[in-house]
Design a protein around this motif. Structure first.
Motif, mmCIF file in Angstrom:
data_model
loop_
_atom_site.group_PDB
_atom_site.id
_atom_site.type_symbol
_atom_site.label_atom_id
_atom_site.label_comp_id
_atom_site.label_asym_id
_atom_site.label_seq_id
_atom_site.Cartn_x
_atom_site.Cartn_y
_atom_site.Cartn_z
ATOM 1 N N GLY A 1 -68.175 13.827 -78.462
ATOM 2 C CA GLY A 1 -68.117 13.143 -77.170
ATOM 3 C C GLY A 1 -68.847 13.881 -76.057
ATOM 4 O O GLY A 1 -69.071 13.312 -74.992
ATOM 5 N N ASN A 2 -69.209 15.144 -76.293
ATOM 6 C CA ASN A 2 -69.981 15.888 -75.285
ATOM 7 C C ASN A 2 -71.383 15.298 -75.150
ATOM 8 O O ASN A 2 -71.904 14.667 -76.069
ATOM 9 C CB ASN A 2 -70.149 17.367 -75.685
ATOM 10 N N VAL A 3 -71.984 15.530 -73.982
ATOM 11 C CA VAL A 3 -73.366 15.138 -73.757
ATOM 12 C C VAL A 3 -74.215 16.412 -73.839
ATOM 13 O O VAL A 3 -73.917 17.399 -73.164
ATOM 14 C CB VAL A 3 -73.525 14.482 -72.374
ATOM 15 N N VAL A 4 -75.235 16.387 -74.692
ATOM 16 C CA VAL A 4 -76.090 17.559 -74.884
ATOM 17 C C VAL A 4 -77.447 17.292 -74.232
ATOM 18 O O VAL A 4 -78.061 16.263 -74.492
ATOM 19 C CB VAL A 4 -76.278 17.853 -76.387
ATOM 20 N N THR A 5 -77.875 18.206 -73.353
ATOM 21 C CA THR A 5 -79.182 18.079 -72.709
ATOM 22 C C THR A 5 -80.100 19.164 -73.242
ATOM 23 O O THR A 5 -79.722 20.335 -73.267
ATOM 24 C CB THR A 5 -79.041 18.229 -71.190
ATOM 25 N N LEU A 6 -81.281 18.755 -73.689
ATOM 26 C CA LEU A 6 -82.254 19.711 -74.222
ATOM 27 C C LEU A 6 -83.509 19.647 -73.360
ATOM 28 O O LEU A 6 -84.144 18.599 -73.271
ATOM 29 C CB LEU A 6 -82.614 19.362 -75.667
ATOM 30 N N GLU B 1 -77.951 22.659 -73.089
ATOM 31 C CA GLU B 1 -76.795 22.657 -72.208
ATOM 32 C C GLU B 1 -75.848 21.579 -72.708
ATOM 33 O O GLU B 1 -76.300 20.506 -73.115
ATOM 34 C CB GLU B 1 -77.327 22.252 -70.836
ATOM 35 N N ALA B 2 -74.549 21.845 -72.680
ATOM 36 C CA ALA B 2 -73.592 20.831 -73.138
ATOM 37 C C ALA B 2 -72.619 20.541 -72.020
ATOM 38 O O ALA B 2 -72.320 21.404 -71.191
ATOM 39 C CB ALA B 2 -72.856 21.315 -74.377
ATOM 40 N N GLU B 3 -72.120 19.297 -71.977
ATOM 41 C CA GLU B 3 -71.256 18.899 -70.883
ATOM 42 C C GLU B 3 -70.130 18.016 -71.412
ATOM 43 O O GLU B 3 -70.358 17.077 -72.157
ATOM 44 C CB GLU B 3 -72.110 18.099 -69.873
ATOM 45 N N ASP B 4 -68.923 18.364 -71.017
ATOM 46 C CA ASP B 4 -67.772 17.491 -71.270
ATOM 47 C C ASP B 4 -67.554 16.782 -69.946
ATOM 48 O O ASP B 4 -66.898 17.309 -69.049
ATOM 49 C CB ASP B 4 -66.552 18.324 -71.675
ATOM 50 N N ILE B 5 -68.139 15.598 -69.805
ATOM 51 C CA ILE B 5 -68.177 14.956 -68.498
ATOM 52 C C ILE B 5 -66.781 14.592 -67.972
ATOM 53 O O ILE B 5 -66.451 14.933 -66.840
ATOM 54 C CB ILE B 5 -69.131 13.742 -68.506
ATOM 55 N N PRO B 6 -65.927 13.930 -68.781
ATOM 56 C CA PRO B 6 -64.597 13.628 -68.222
ATOM 57 C C PRO B 6 -63.853 14.892 -67.767
ATOM 58 O O PRO B 6 -63.125 14.859 -66.774
ATOM 59 C CB PRO B 6 -63.882 12.915 -69.379
ATOM 60 N N ALA B 7 -64.056 16.026 -68.449
ATOM 61 C CA ALA B 7 -63.369 17.259 -68.048
ATOM 62 C C ALA B 7 -64.119 17.995 -66.940
ATOM 63 O O ALA B 7 -63.628 19.005 -66.428
ATOM 64 C CB ALA B 7 -63.196 18.180 -69.258
ATOM 65 N N GLY B 8 -65.324 17.511 -66.592
ATOM 66 C CA GLY B 8 -66.088 18.194 -65.544
ATOM 67 C C GLY B 8 -66.540 19.592 -65.939
ATOM 68 O O GLY B 8 -66.707 20.458 -65.093
ATOM 69 N N GLN B 9 -66.739 19.810 -67.257
ATOM 70 C CA GLN B 9 -67.178 21.134 -67.716
ATOM 71 C C GLN B 9 -68.587 21.089 -68.273
ATOM 72 O O GLN B 9 -68.933 20.185 -69.030
ATOM 73 C CB GLN B 9 -66.233 21.668 -68.787
ATOM 74 N N LYS B 10 -69.365 22.089 -67.925
ATOM 75 C CA LYS B 10 -70.766 22.147 -68.302
ATOM 76 C C LYS B 10 -71.074 23.591 -68.650
ATOM 77 O O LYS B 10 -70.639 24.495 -67.956
ATOM 78 C CB LYS B 10 -71.585 21.736 -67.074
ATOM 79 N N PHE B 11 -71.804 23.854 -69.719
ATOM 80 C CA PHE B 11 -72.142 25.243 -70.021
ATOM 81 C C PHE B 11 -73.474 25.335 -70.752
ATOM 82 O O PHE B 11 -73.898 24.407 -71.433
ATOM 83 C CB PHE B 11 -71.039 25.910 -70.847
ATOM 84 N N GLN B 12 -74.140 26.487 -70.556
ATOM 85 C CA GLN B 12 -75.357 26.793 -71.298
ATOM 86 C C GLN B 12 -74.954 27.001 -72.739
ATOM 87 O O GLN B 12 -74.093 27.826 -73.028
ATOM 88 C CB GLN B 12 -75.989 28.095 -70.777
#
Lengths: 174, 174, 174, 174, 174, 174
Positions: free
Chosen positions: D72-77, D96-107
């Motif tokens: 379910g995470n969104v991955v940006t390359l 970079e990956a993002e758990d959008i509903p949780a508002g978390q983003k990390f390299q």
């Protein structure tokens, strides 16, 4: 020119697949259709190795599915040619499933697929003879004739009364 | 409580697939394994419609592939339950392929798959009886017993000598 | 309790894949990314077999792709664990490609992947030691330390000056 | 004719992927192999944009995977060419990956892939020079030579003693 | 508690896809259905970024496909939220296709998708307001009301006579 | 030569899909984009059957998604051509979803897709006229003109004031 000879071991091939979510039904078990898809690929490769030709699936014998295979299991499919007939080859596939973290491994099932070797325009072309070496290979080689008669009868291309080899399994005295 | 009854038409289902590049071999023909995957899905849905249960593939009868199906063809798979036995159901699938721009359509093949209905823990559970209505359905219903005996013999769960129904196809006088 | 021991052969696994249209670029060659995807699956299974645990990919060493692999080729990936370090394992993968109708077979490339064994909550957990048996396995076992130092340096977790094993490949006298 | 020049920003490309069930292992984490597959596609597009040619993956540098990426995470390359050498290009990818509903983003991680530009018959062909503009691009440009020497050594195509650029990271006085 | 505010740029997202064989029809053109599948994913991510919630597709506005997109082309999809209404959001998607080796790039089409933000049990939940900043964003914001009325009419949930905003496009004097 | 005539029933096609894990979002509901992908395939086949030509998607009308469709549901898509205009055809698709074990079935939604028939070089080519037979088909045939005007206006290819058919839905007196 003498016909080329090959042994079952020359066509032996082992394929491994990991059961992923899209391969499973709502009970998280591997769907039979996906397993047959893998069986077709591994046995086509075995038939290619025997014939060094493009091959097309001609028939599939009765398959029974006994144990459910689970999501995350590793499935191993071993295939080899048992016997050839002009342009066609019978391949036996043995399927094994393993739940590696649980240390459990079991025989899932086995099956026979037949393939026809074709040239670039799709016309059947002769393949090497298959010479069995081990006792197990000889038994598979002998059984191939019986299975072939059953296939021909079921496809309506042989009369049951002509299936001499097959009669033996019905214990019929002539 | 009386057992529920259903007719073959209650489980009838038609599925259509377009042959895409990844479904084909290097001759641009549909691979047999992909077709079997589709056959398994359509027949599982027919068995679900008959039983209103989760179903698992129990066995597949001998299938023969005659005509190559090409990239871009439309494949139609029609399935319906022919007969039920306690928790198991036999489903017949008829496959037809069509090259629509060329206006060509042909029967590809037919097959029998059997399914077992299971509850949420995967235990077999009884299904409704299947009552044939048309002449064709009655013939399929009668043949189901014969095919079942062949399946049991091939799976090593019945002695050929006990397969009374099956003997008829070998024209055997007792 | 004494720590469990395993040999490289205990984790050996062979996987076969057929190159399909969607795996290829516009030159009909297998895309590197698809090959790495298969390498990851086969090496994860090898690490699972060594550890009997769920494993997660920790790192991939430098891979070079030399020969193009064609549509329709059969790709064989052989993997086995070379050495373990606490909860991590190094796996070597050898890739071979074959154009069966053309009777051509060639070594494609090899690679090292490392995995960490984890428990159900995703925490690292110790794995059995890996004891090499053959000469080739011993060489791989020895090299694993050098490759590990290079990985740690490249990940910024070791100072180059501390990498005693690695220095040897740069022919450095201390 | 003067050789064409390009800047890293000319090849910049951003790709986004949603982690679906089939991309994950039994812990519901993105499998490393799927991520590498995406990395290969995004960096191949960057190399295509730099060269306006068909490109083939030549090598992948050491990659380490630190944080698990969830279903379910969104991955940006994000990818861009750092430097070119005759017919080859080095591409840097940042994930970079993002758990959008949780508002978390990390390299998640970064990597270097190299590609070779080829003509329609698959023969290497020269590409434009890559001229860095920003400080960060200049640092990547300089580092590219060092990474290239390491690649050549690991591929057995350069002697470690000749790798002058690389020696610096091992703090070696000559 | 004051309602949270967001700008269109906060939800902006760019996705890139490479057209592979299985995405194309027999003319080697991208199938419209695959493109809509990508449009849905990119716009769902934009709606997630705006709402930090799970979102479900509520509707798709009229889309027209003008230029064929070819096998091997790179497709870029840019999406951002244009306006929100309680629990729903309108997202605009712009699609661009590029034949990189040929140096050709063209606008393919644009579309509006609407999404509803839901909680873990699937019930609609309010989302932040969307405040446009640029002139283009303000025009999209204003048009959103008109498009919403058309959607409601086409879904049979508003009488055409009540669609005051929409009437303007039909040049109707009241 | 008189133009060929066809009836809506000549192009009727029914497609069935099983909702698998990769088709769903994190709420286990079918993603809208996957459903549109299936709608495109089934309606393209209907347009092929009407025209016996290769067809390309020209446009999609407003679609609204009301009920969530769950993992494991069976989705039935019925499509038929409603009317043709020179080289283009409008196809109506009705989507129905069924939770078979729960015995629940519901209308999901319906949609209109238009296709253009093309020859081998991708140039538009005339298709047979579509003659409605039943009352429902006649109503769809009449509505097709109205929907076409709306499409042309939304694509900026017709002035709203010229859309005589469409005005009726806005209850406008001239």
């Amino acid at each position: 020119m003498a016909k080329k000879l090959k042994h079952p071991k020359d066509s032996f091939i082992s394929m491994t697949e990991l059961v992923l979510p899209n391969d499973t039904n709502t009970l998280n078990n591997l769907m039979g259709g996906r397993l047959m898809h893998w069986m077709d690929i591994v046995s086509a490769i075995a038939a290619q190795k025997h014939s060094n030709r493009i091959v097309v699936t001609a028939s599939v014998d009765n398959i029974s599915f006994r144990h459910p295979i689970q999501l995350g299991n590793v499935v191993t499919l071993n295939a080899k040619v048992t016997r050839s007939f002009n342009s066609s080859m019978e391949v036996r596939i043995d399927v094994e499933a393993e739940d590696i973290p649980a240390g459990q491994k079991f025989q899932s099932n086995s099956a026979y697929f037949t393939f026809v070797a074709v040239d670039q325009s799709g016309r059947p072309i002769d393949v090497p003879e298959c010479i069995p070496e081990t006792e197990e290979e000889k038994a598979l080689y002998d059984g191939a004739l019986r299975r072939r008669q059953l296939r021909l009868i079921l496809a309506g291309r042989m009369k049951p009364t002509e299936a001499n080899e097959l009669k033996s399994i019905f214990d019929i005295k002539e």
